[in-house]
Design a protein around this motif. Structure first.
Motif, PDB file in Angstrom:
ATOM      1  N   ILE A  42      -2.553  -0.978  -3.673  1.00 48.56           N
ATOM      2  CA  ILE A  42      -3.511   0.068  -3.307  1.00 48.56           C
ATOM      3  C   ILE A  42      -2.734   1.363  -3.097  1.00 48.56           C
ATOM      4  O   ILE A  42      -1.693   1.366  -2.435  1.00 48.56           O
ATOM      5  CB  ILE A  42      -4.289  -0.300  -2.030  1.00 48.56           C
ATOM      6  CG1 ILE A  42      -5.086  -1.595  -2.237  1.00 48.56           C
ATOM      7  CG2 ILE A  42      -5.240   0.832  -1.621  1.00 48.56           C
ATOM      8  CD1 ILE A  42      -5.799  -2.097  -0.988  1.00 48.56           C
ATOM      9  N   ILE A  43      -3.250   2.454  -3.671  1.00 50.98           N
ATOM     10  CA  ILE A  43      -2.551   3.745  -3.576  1.00 50.98           C
ATOM     11  C   ILE A  43      -3.505   4.820  -3.061  1.00 50.98           C
ATOM     12  O   ILE A  43      -4.639   4.928  -3.535  1.00 50.98           O
ATOM     13  CB  ILE A  43      -1.995   4.175  -4.945  1.00 50.98           C
ATOM     14  CG1 ILE A  43      -0.979   3.141  -5.447  1.00 50.98           C
ATOM     15  CG2 ILE A  43      -1.344   5.557  -4.857  1.00 50.98           C
ATOM     16  CD1 ILE A  43      -0.475   3.403  -6.850  1.00 50.98           C
ATOM     17  N   ILE A  45       3.446  -0.858   3.983  1.00 46.65           N
ATOM     18  CA  ILE A  45       2.948   0.499   3.753  1.00 46.65           C
ATOM     19  C   ILE A  45       4.134   1.422   3.495  1.00 46.65           C
ATOM     20  O   ILE A  45       5.050   1.511   4.316  1.00 46.65           O
ATOM     21  CB  ILE A  45       2.127   1.004   4.955  1.00 46.65           C
ATOM     22  CG1 ILE A  45       0.917   0.097   5.199  1.00 46.65           C
ATOM     23  CG2 ILE A  45       1.649   2.439   4.710  1.00 46.65           C
ATOM     24  CD1 ILE A  45       0.116   0.453   6.438  1.00 46.65           C
ATOM     25  N   VAL A  46       4.130   2.091   2.337  1.00 44.42           N
ATOM     26  CA  VAL A  46       5.232   2.955   1.940  1.00 44.42           C
ATOM     27  C   VAL A  46       4.674   4.354   1.681  1.00 44.42           C
ATOM     28  O   VAL A  46       3.610   4.503   1.074  1.00 44.42           O
ATOM     29  CB  VAL A  46       5.919   2.429   0.661  1.00 44.42           C
ATOM     30  CG1 VAL A  46       7.146   3.269   0.329  1.00 44.42           C
ATOM     31  CG2 VAL A  46       6.299   0.971   0.820  1.00 44.42           C
ATOM     32  N   THR A  47       5.377   5.395   2.150  1.00 40.90           N
ATOM     33  CA  THR A  47       4.900   6.768   1.972  1.00 40.90           C
ATOM     34  C   THR A  47       5.833   7.563   1.062  1.00 40.90           C
ATOM     35  O   THR A  47       7.051   7.339   1.035  1.00 40.90           O
ATOM     36  CB  THR A  47       4.772   7.492   3.325  1.00 40.90           C
ATOM     37  OG1 THR A  47       6.052   7.558   3.956  1.00 40.90           O
ATOM     38  CG2 THR A  47       3.782   6.767   4.231  1.00 40.90           C
ATOM     39  N   PHE A  48       5.228   8.479   0.316  1.00 37.41           N
ATOM     40  CA  PHE A  48       5.955   9.387  -0.575  1.00 37.41           C
ATOM     41  C   PHE A  48       5.413  10.793  -0.356  1.00 37.41           C
ATOM     42  O   PHE A  48       4.240  10.970  -0.031  1.00 37.41           O
ATOM     43  CB  PHE A  48       5.752   9.001  -2.044  1.00 37.41           C
ATOM     44  CG  PHE A  48       6.205   7.605  -2.385  1.00 37.41           C
ATOM     45  CD1 PHE A  48       7.484   7.368  -2.862  1.00 37.41           C
ATOM     46  CD2 PHE A  48       5.340   6.522  -2.222  1.00 37.41           C
ATOM     47  CE1 PHE A  48       7.898   6.078  -3.177  1.00 37.41           C
ATOM     48  CE2 PHE A  48       5.739   5.226  -2.537  1.00 37.41           C
ATOM     49  CZ  PHE A  48       7.031   5.008  -3.009  1.00 37.41           C
ATOM     50  N   ASN A  49       6.265  11.813  -0.578  1.00 32.39           N
ATOM     51  CA  ASN A  49       5.793  13.184  -0.392  1.00 32.39           C
ATOM     52  C   ASN A  49       5.637  13.951  -1.705  1.00 32.39           C
ATOM     53  O   ASN A  49       5.332  15.138  -1.705  1.00 32.39           O
ATOM     54  CB  ASN A  49       6.699  13.967   0.568  1.00 32.39           C
ATOM     55  CG  ASN A  49       8.143  13.989   0.100  1.00 32.39           C
ATOM     56  OD1 ASN A  49       8.436  13.761  -1.069  1.00 32.39           O
ATOM     57  ND2 ASN A  49       9.053  14.253   1.029  1.00 32.39           N
ATOM     58  N   ILE A  81       0.848  -1.192   0.000  1.00 29.60           N
ATOM     59  CA  ILE A  81       0.000   0.000   0.000  1.00 29.60           C
ATOM     60  C   ILE A  81       0.883   1.241   0.000  1.00 29.60           C
ATOM     61  O   ILE A  81       1.792   1.361   0.830  1.00 29.60           O
ATOM     62  CB  ILE A  81      -0.946   0.001   1.212  1.00 29.60           C
ATOM     63  CG1 ILE A  81      -1.892  -1.204   1.134  1.00 29.60           C
ATOM     64  CG2 ILE A  81      -1.748   1.294   1.279  1.00 29.60           C
ATOM     65  CD1 ILE A  81      -2.834  -1.326   2.295  1.00 29.60           C
ATOM     66  N   LEU A  82       0.622   2.161  -0.928  1.00 30.51           N
ATOM     67  CA  LEU A  82       1.429   3.367  -1.065  1.00 30.51           C
ATOM     68  C   LEU A  82       0.583   4.596  -0.756  1.00 30.51           C
ATOM     69  O   LEU A  82      -0.572   4.685  -1.182  1.00 30.51           O
ATOM     70  CB  LEU A  82       1.999   3.475  -2.477  1.00 30.51           C
ATOM     71  CG  LEU A  82       3.044   2.422  -2.883  1.00 30.51           C
ATOM     72  CD1 LEU A  82       2.394   1.088  -3.211  1.00 30.51           C
ATOM     73  CD2 LEU A  82       3.854   2.883  -4.076  1.00 30.51           C
TER      74      LEU A  82
END
Length: 235
Positions: free
Chosen positions: A52-53, A34-38, A3-4
């Motif tokens: 899933i994004i 779960i991976v996060t991007f800014n 999941i992003l």
């Protein structure tokens, strides 16, 4: 499952991560990443699996509409949630078949309900099933099955890459294929609604008319309702 979350507000990514973890803990799903991007640039640079994004609209660099379109080009099955305070982007987001549109601040219970639907869709897309033949067993993704046909004493599983003569009965396939995606349209046919191009009172056309399956007249209304519900769930 990977999941992003992509949002330029760290408080949003942190809050979403926590809510998602809580949800999947309740579901007893442990194989979760779960991976996060800014920003959208770094998300598009990520080459790993995307299931899933959660995508913000207004971000530095590429905006969420551009990023969402690019992600769908890479993998049409990816499940995308748009998370934003700006409802004016709804029409643009719907054009690339966003799964759900969530308003900030995030409503936890509404997100849980939408994750229920997303999880059902994810499993229907990624579920594998064993096709038993007289030569052995072949594992296929259910999403690759176009339709199942009973022809005389044979049951043929038509997939995107091959036709497999199954030793399992048609009743087996009725019971084991995901009901949200497959419909028993005729005594001899089960069709994958994701493959349907069009239909009338007698025939269902699949894969741009490359294949056809019979539709029993008395099931026309039931099939129409199921198909419209399926298409709505893909929006």
């Amino acid at each position: 499952m990977r999941i992003l979350i992509c949002d330029d507000d760290p408080s949003i990514t942190q809050s979403l991560s926590q809510i998602i973890k809580t949800y999947f803990n309740k579901k007893k799903v442990n194989n979760l990443d779960i991976v996060t991007f800014n920003d959208g640039d770094s998300l598009l640079s990520d080459k790993s699996q995307k299931d899933i994004i959660f995508l913000d609209i207004e971000m530095p660099g590429f905006d969420g509409i551009y990023v969402g379109n690019e992600l769908k080009k890479q993998n049409d099955s990816v499940i995308i949630f748009i998370v934003t305070s700006y409802l004016e982007y709804l029409d643009a987001a719907m054009r690339f078949h966003v799964f759900r549109y969530l308003s900030k601040p995030i409503d936890k219970q509404r997100l849980f309900q939408n994750l229920d639907d997303a999880l059902e869709l994810y499993y229907s897309i990624n579920q594998k099933i064993a096709v038993e033949t007289k030569y052995g067993v072949t594992s296929v993704l259910t999403c690759d099955i176009i339709y199942v046909e009973a022809k005389g004493r044979k049951v043929i599983v038509h997939t995107a890459t091959a036709d497999l003569d199954s030793t399992q009965t048609l009743q087996f396939w009725i019971e084991h294929l995901p009901q949200a995606t497959f419909f028993h349209s005729h005594r001899s046919y089960i069709v994958n609604m994701a493959m349907v191009t069009s239909f009338d009172h007698e025939l269902i056309y699949l894969c741009d008319g490359q294949f056809t399956a019979y539709l029993t007249r008395r099931k026309f209304t039931e099939f129409k309702k199921a198909y419209l519900m399926f298409m709505e769930s893909k929006r």
